[in-house]
Design an enzyme around this catalytic site. Structure first.
Site, PDB file in Angstrom:
ATOM      1  N   CYS A 241      -5.890  -3.883   7.501  1.00 49.72           N
ATOM      2  CA  CYS A 241      -7.071  -3.015   7.592  1.00 49.72           C
ATOM      3  C   CYS A 241      -8.316  -3.669   7.024  1.00 49.72           C
ATOM      4  CB  CYS A 241      -6.796  -1.687   6.889  1.00 49.72           C
ATOM      5  SG  CYS A 241      -6.569  -1.811   5.108  1.00 49.72           S
TER       6      CYS A 241
ATOM      7  N   CYS B 192       0.831  -1.207   0.000  1.00 49.69           N
ATOM      8  CA  CYS B 192       0.000   0.000   0.000  1.00 49.69           C
ATOM      9  C   CYS B 192       0.863   1.253   0.000  1.00 49.69           C
ATOM     10  CB  CYS B 192      -0.919  -0.013   1.218  1.00 49.69           C
ATOM     11  SG  CYS B 192      -2.013   1.435   1.309  1.00 49.69           S
TER      12      CYS B 192
END
Length: 388
Positions: free
Chosen positions: A206, A99
């Protein structure tokens, strides 16, 4: 001169304090909230909406404009699809590193500088920039920016930043680099952000959230049963429901055996998981690691490796573990391996080898494989253990 700064605001205390510190120094600050995961697909189980509300509240308190940018599609393609592919191939990926590389310090970084026309991006990461945490030395013509270890070594996030493009550091601020987490929370309370200073920190992946990982991964990868095979005897000692549900070093919890079994190796093509009896079985220990070509954050280290064939540095593959001295070597131009001074347990293909000197992160590389200790190495380890 740097005047206008975009802050990646997440709804947490670190990014909010980052925005405050920038305003305090007189920068023109714009907050931007990134939406990377589609909460609607997860039946409200992701905290994205709550984080957005916290980000909006914090920016109102600070007098900072907040905008949003949506990277759901790009995150799915660059991070989540890769995550699933790796698990199907028997690897254990690190989506946080992916990410940062593909979303935060590529697409988002370019959005801040090119689309919005701001001078720099600031984040709430615990890291330091050699050009200054506020890029105060960026006009001195120092050359390249380096990613430095922060003051709070317990919260050090350079591990997760080790895969970012080196050029991104030239226009990236880390305002929390010289602060401890406790100091950040104290400052947040002092400036009226108690709501965030007492907020529980998000941990783990997440998009998995609070769910059991095996239950989560079953939603995307079909279970396929196969054998657990004793790596010493070759005997089948149990069955699993898919190599994607297990990682190297994990305890298997097989019943009726004298010693617990742990995952030593996975063969995705054959759907076989090889297991070793005992937490510190030699099959779980490695001192030689094969890696992909590194992402370099230090040109001097890169040149030393390519010109001399090796580099003495320090290694970790889990951000909470101590650094281990090593030699990083290259063969035939693009074959890289790491020779550790001391063996480590459960070095996992798909994870990242991250390299350091005494003050800075030098770069990272994805782990291809790790060689288990041979008999001679095992004997040396046993002798060293007995004499220590």
């Amino acid at each position: 001169m740097i005047r206008k700064v975009v802050v990646g605001v997440s709804g947490g205390v670190d990014s909010a304090v980052t925005a405050h510190l920038l305003k305090e120094r007189g920068f023109n600050v714009l907050g931007v909230f990134m939406r990377n995961w589609d909460e609607l697909d997860e039946a409200g189980r992701c905290s994205g909406e709550a984080d957005l509300k916290d980000a909006e509240w914090a920016c109102r308190q600070l007098g900072v404009e907040l905008r949003q940018v949506n990277y759901v599609r790009e995150y799915w393609t660059a991070v989540f699809s890769q995550f699933l592919d790796d698990y199907q191939q028997g690897l254990t990926p690190n989506p946080d590193i992916l990410c940062n590389r593909h979303i935060k310090f590529d697409l988002f970084h370019k959005h801040a500088l090119e689309t919005l026309g701001y001078d720099a991006l600031a984040t709430g990461h615990y890291a330091r920039n050699s050009m200054g945490n506020f890029l105060e030395r960026s006009s001195e013509g120092e050359g390249e920016a380096r990613l430095l270890i922060p003051a709070d070594t317990f919260k050090d996030q350079t591990f997760f930043l080790a895969g970012i493009p080196r050029q991104a550091l030239l226009r990236t601020m880390f305002p929390l680099g010289d602060m401890l987490k406790s100091e950040v929370k104290q400052l947040a309370s002092k400036i009226g952000l108690q709501r965030l200073s007492s907020k529980r920190e998000s941990t783990g992946i997440c998009f998995v959230g609070k769910r059991n990982f095996k239950e989560f991964i079953r939603e995307y990868i079909t279970s396929r049963s196969g054998p657990f095979v004793d790596i010493d005897s070759g005997a089948v000692v149990g069955n699993h429901e898919g190599v994607h549900q297990w990682t190297v070093g994990q305890r298997c919890r097989l019943s009726s055996f004298l010693q617990p079994y742990f995952v030593a190796r996975k063969e995705a093509s054959a759907n076989v998981i090889y297991v070793a009896a005992g937490h510190d079985h030699p099959a779980l220990l490695s001192s030689r690691v094969h890696i992909d070509p590194p992402n370099w954050l230090c040109s001097e280290a890169q040149q030393n490796v390519m010109n001399k064939g090796s580099l003495r540095c320090r290694f970790r593959f889990q951000h909470t573990k101590p650094l281990v001295d090593c030699s990083l070597r290259v063969f035939n131009g693009d074959n890289f391996e790491v020779q550790l001074d001391a063996p480590l347990r459960a070095i996992t293909p798909g994870q990242y080898a991250v390299f350091y000197d005494d003050t800075a992160c030098l770069g990272s590389a994805r782990i291809r494989s790790a060689d288990p200790l041979n008999r001679e190495q095992q004997q040396e380890l046993q002798i060293g253990t007995q004499t220590s």
